[in-house]
Design an enzyme around this catalytic site. Sequence first.
Site, PDB file in Angstrom:
ATOM      1  NE  ARG A  58      -2.506   0.639   3.607  1.00 57.19           N
ATOM      2  CZ  ARG A  58      -1.669   1.332   4.504  1.00 57.19           C
ATOM      3  NH1 ARG A  58      -1.479   2.682   4.352  1.00 57.19           N
ATOM      4  NH2 ARG A  58      -1.652   0.797   5.831  1.00 57.19           N
ATOM      5  CE1 TYR A 117     -14.966  10.724 -17.884  1.00 54.91           C
ATOM      6  CE2 TYR A 117     -14.008  10.826 -16.036  1.00 54.91           C
ATOM      7  CZ  TYR A 117     -14.664  10.018 -16.838  1.00 54.91           C
ATOM      8  OH  TYR A 117     -15.074   8.778 -16.354  1.00 54.91           O
ATOM      9  CE  LYS A 130      -9.992   6.988 -20.484  1.00 56.20           C
ATOM     10  NZ  LYS A 130     -10.010   7.078 -18.965  1.00 56.20           N
ATOM     11  CG  ASP A 133      -7.071  15.345 -17.090  1.00 59.19           C
ATOM     12  OD1 ASP A 133      -6.322  14.635 -17.809  1.00 59.19           O
ATOM     13  OD2 ASP A 133      -7.980  14.815 -16.481  1.00 59.19           O
TER      14      ASP A 133
END
Length: 390
Positions: free
Chosen positions: A59, A111, A207, A182
Amino acid sequence: MDCSGCNKCTEVRCSIETKCQQLDRNLMDKWGAISYPIYQTATFAHDGFGQSTGYDYTRMQNPTRQQLESIVAYLENGKDALAFSSGMAAIATVMELFKPGDHFIIDEDLYGGSIRLFNEISKKNGLTYTAISLSTEDITPYITEKTKAVYLETPTNPMMNVTDIRKLSKITKEHGLLLIVDNTFLSPYFQNPLNLGADIVVHSGTKFLGGHHDTIGGFVVVKDEELDERIRFIYKTTGAGLSPFDSWLILRGIRTLAVRLDRAQQNALELAEFLKEQEHVTKVIYPGLPEHPGYEIMKKQARGFGAMLTFEVDSAEFAKKILNNVQLIYFAESLGGTETLITYPITQTHADVPKELLEKNGINDRVLRLSVGIEGIRDLKAELTRVFAI
């Protein structure tokens, strides 16, 4: 480029193509594996008290994920990158930098998932925001004493608006604001916002970085040490780190980032020109077209125009006919893979965006978005010709 005598492919003189392909040469594991290993483990053993390998618990850190983070940070020219379980997990973590009462400014065309996060989670947590067109409006009148950051995409999703990052960064620095960009649509192959004055870069690694529609991931990249420490603390505390196997998948994807994007961009430009000539197409929005209002800005701040384009047809019925009849092109959400995808923003990526904002941004039931892949361009044109003629 002459690489003779160079055993460390992180030199500045390396091209972006070489960075994508050879960066991990000096980061190979001790066995010399060309494909970096997947350290599929939750925890790490220690030889004794005070003796650590540098890894404790996945983690917090993992060698495979750290390898990926090092590469993404280098590609974006950042100090550090953090790999998350999704792009939305990355953005949500960035928003944890702020406290109740803080205000931020966002681009009104984003988005849909980001807008949903800001509307449903950020507001609940006491944050406020103002949405404006960052590509055309001056942010100065909207800055208050509580404003802490500006958040944008460039080009935007799906209307492909382009913001001058360098120009905006001058204003944010004057007012002590964080500039968050972004960079998903262009990837570090085509654009490096940190070089232009951004403070934080976020990506959906699902992406173009992953590039194969087979994994989900996200990234935050920073250049400031104090900011990095704050985000890393949130990161390890909330536990949204990317898994070792998914880290490996994105590592593999980055190796072909350059060749994929070069081919996809070439296809996108040809398709944009092709669509302009079609009878039922009323608008084509691609920043690589000289008539696009952001064309000159893109030429200054990016190395390419990307593989995303949006077009509008003359009726909702015709748009749905396209979606119902594509075969080579997939009717699917997401973007950035080797396959060409067509998306209907109003019912898919932007389904949760308020109607009035959709209308203001020009997102209607006639708008379609293409994520152009690397198929043969003649085949893509033939597919659209066939569908348009039905």
